[in-house]
Write a protein that holds these residues in place. Structure first.
Motif, PDB file in Angstrom:
ATOM      1  N   TYR A 177      -5.663  -4.288  -2.135  1.00  0.00           N
ATOM      2  CA  TYR A 177      -6.836  -3.431  -2.235  1.00  0.00           C
ATOM      3  C   TYR A 177      -7.898  -3.839  -1.216  1.00  0.00           C
ATOM      4  CZ  TYR A 177     -10.828  -0.931  -4.123  1.00  0.00           C
ATOM      5  OH  TYR A 177     -11.912  -0.112  -4.255  1.00  0.00           O
ATOM      6  N   GLN A 178      -8.144  -5.137  -1.092  1.00  0.00           N
ATOM      7  CA  GLN A 178      -9.156  -5.635  -0.141  1.00  0.00           C
ATOM      8  C   GLN A 178      -8.800  -5.246   1.296  1.00  0.00           C
ATOM      9  OE1 GLN A 178      -9.128  -9.882   0.184  1.00  0.00           O
ATOM     10  NE2 GLN A 178     -11.138  -9.962   1.136  1.00  0.00           N
ATOM     11  N   ASP A 203      -9.931   1.107   5.607  1.00  0.00           N
ATOM     12  CA  ASP A 203     -10.632   2.348   5.282  1.00  0.00           C
ATOM     13  C   ASP A 203     -12.044   2.362   5.880  1.00  0.00           C
ATOM     14  OD1 ASP A 203     -10.825   4.893   3.969  1.00  0.00           O
ATOM     15  OD2 ASP A 203     -12.115   3.913   2.482  1.00  0.00           O
ATOM     16  N   THR A 225      -6.844  -2.789   2.217  1.00  0.00           N
ATOM     17  CA  THR A 225      -6.917  -1.333   2.323  1.00  0.00           C
ATOM     18  C   THR A 225      -8.356  -0.882   2.529  1.00  0.00           C
ATOM     19  OG1 THR A 225      -4.978  -1.109   0.901  1.00  0.00           O
ATOM     20  CG2 THR A 225      -6.377   0.826   1.138  1.00  0.00           C
ATOM     21  N   ARG A 226      -9.285  -1.472   1.800  1.00  0.00           N
ATOM     22  CA  ARG A 226     -10.706  -1.140   1.969  1.00  0.00           C
ATOM     23  C   ARG A 226     -11.195  -1.503   3.366  1.00  0.00           C
ATOM     24  NH1 ARG A 226     -13.190   2.142   0.464  1.00  0.00           N
ATOM     25  NH2 ARG A 226     -15.146   1.051   0.264  1.00  0.00           N
ATOM     26  N   LEU A 260       0.836  -1.202   0.000  1.00  0.00           N
ATOM     27  CA  LEU A 260       0.000   0.000   0.000  1.00  0.00           C
ATOM     28  C   LEU A 260       0.871   1.252   0.000  1.00  0.00           C
ATOM     29  CD1 LEU A 260      -2.589   1.640   0.263  1.00  0.00           C
ATOM     30  CD2 LEU A 260      -2.464   1.247   2.723  1.00  0.00           C
ATOM     31  N   TRP A 317      -3.187   0.184  -8.971  1.00  0.00           N
ATOM     32  CA  TRP A 317      -3.133  -1.063  -8.206  1.00  0.00           C
ATOM     33  C   TRP A 317      -2.520  -2.199  -8.996  1.00  0.00           C
ATOM     34  CZ3 TRP A 317      -3.821  -0.863  -3.195  1.00  0.00           C
ATOM     35  CH2 TRP A 317      -4.617   0.144  -2.660  1.00  0.00           C
ATOM     36  N   HIS A 318      -2.889  -2.326 -10.255  1.00  0.00           N
ATOM     37  CA  HIS A 318      -2.431  -3.474 -11.045  1.00  0.00           C
ATOM     38  C   HIS A 318      -0.949  -3.420 -11.402  1.00  0.00           C
ATOM     39  CE1 HIS A 318      -3.412  -0.603 -14.253  1.00  0.00           C
ATOM     40  NE2 HIS A 318      -2.552  -1.279 -14.994  1.00  0.00           N
ATOM     41  N   SER A 344      -2.374  -7.563  -6.043  1.00  0.00           N
ATOM     42  CA  SER A 344      -3.019  -6.256  -5.881  1.00  0.00           C
ATOM     43  C   SER A 344      -4.439  -6.388  -5.336  1.00  0.00           C
ATOM     44  CB  SER A 344      -3.036  -5.499  -7.208  1.00  0.00           C
ATOM     45  OG  SER A 344      -3.732  -6.232  -8.200  1.00  0.00           O
ATOM     46  N   SER A 345      -5.132  -7.468  -5.665  1.00  0.00           N
ATOM     47  CA  SER A 345      -6.496  -7.647  -5.154  1.00  0.00           C
ATOM     48  C   SER A 345      -6.499  -7.795  -3.632  1.00  0.00           C
ATOM     49  CB  SER A 345      -7.159  -8.863  -5.796  1.00  0.00           C
ATOM     50  OG  SER A 345      -6.407 -10.033  -5.525  1.00  0.00           O
ATOM     51  N   VAL A 391       2.247   1.875  -3.437  1.00  0.00           N
ATOM     52  CA  VAL A 391       1.257   2.471  -4.355  1.00  0.00           C
ATOM     53  C   VAL A 391       1.125   3.968  -4.084  1.00  0.00           C
ATOM     54  CG1 VAL A 391      -1.207   2.559  -4.923  1.00  0.00           C
ATOM     55  CG2 VAL A 391      -0.055   0.360  -4.741  1.00  0.00           C
TER      56      VAL A 391
END
Length: 88
Positions: free
Chosen positions: A76-77, A83, A79-80, A52, A62-63, A72-73, A55
């Motif tokens: 991202y997951q 968040d 990070t969400r 993270l 992300w990719h 990256s998935s 990025v």
């Protein structure tokens, strides 16, 4: 002068955006949604957090996260999830 990217003895690449041990000790308690050694955890939370930070620092999509980070998935997951807790 910028930090250099290099391979450690374990074969892992380190980046200038990686957290130090001191920074990780401060951040980890806020980020852990489950124990670090939980059986469903496939990737180190620290590696996910480093991805993270990569990025954010590089400003890349992300990719385009380098392959030596978790997918990256996953980044991202996670990070969400952080968040949604409104920690930052």
């Amino acid at each position: 002068m910028a930090k250099k990217i290099f391979k450690t003895g374990s074969g892992k690449t380190t980046y200038p955006s990686d957290v130090t041990d001191e920074e990780w000790a401060f951040c980890a308690p806020y980020l852990t949604l489950m124990k670090e050694d939980a059986p469903q955890r496939e990737h180190s939370l620290r590696r996910v957090f480093n991805a993270l930070r990569y990025v954010v620092r590089a400003g890349c999509p992300w990719h385009l996260i380098p392959n030596d980070f978790p997918p990256s998935s996953i980044v991202y997951q996670q990070t969400r999830a952080v968040d949604r807790r409104r920690l930052f």
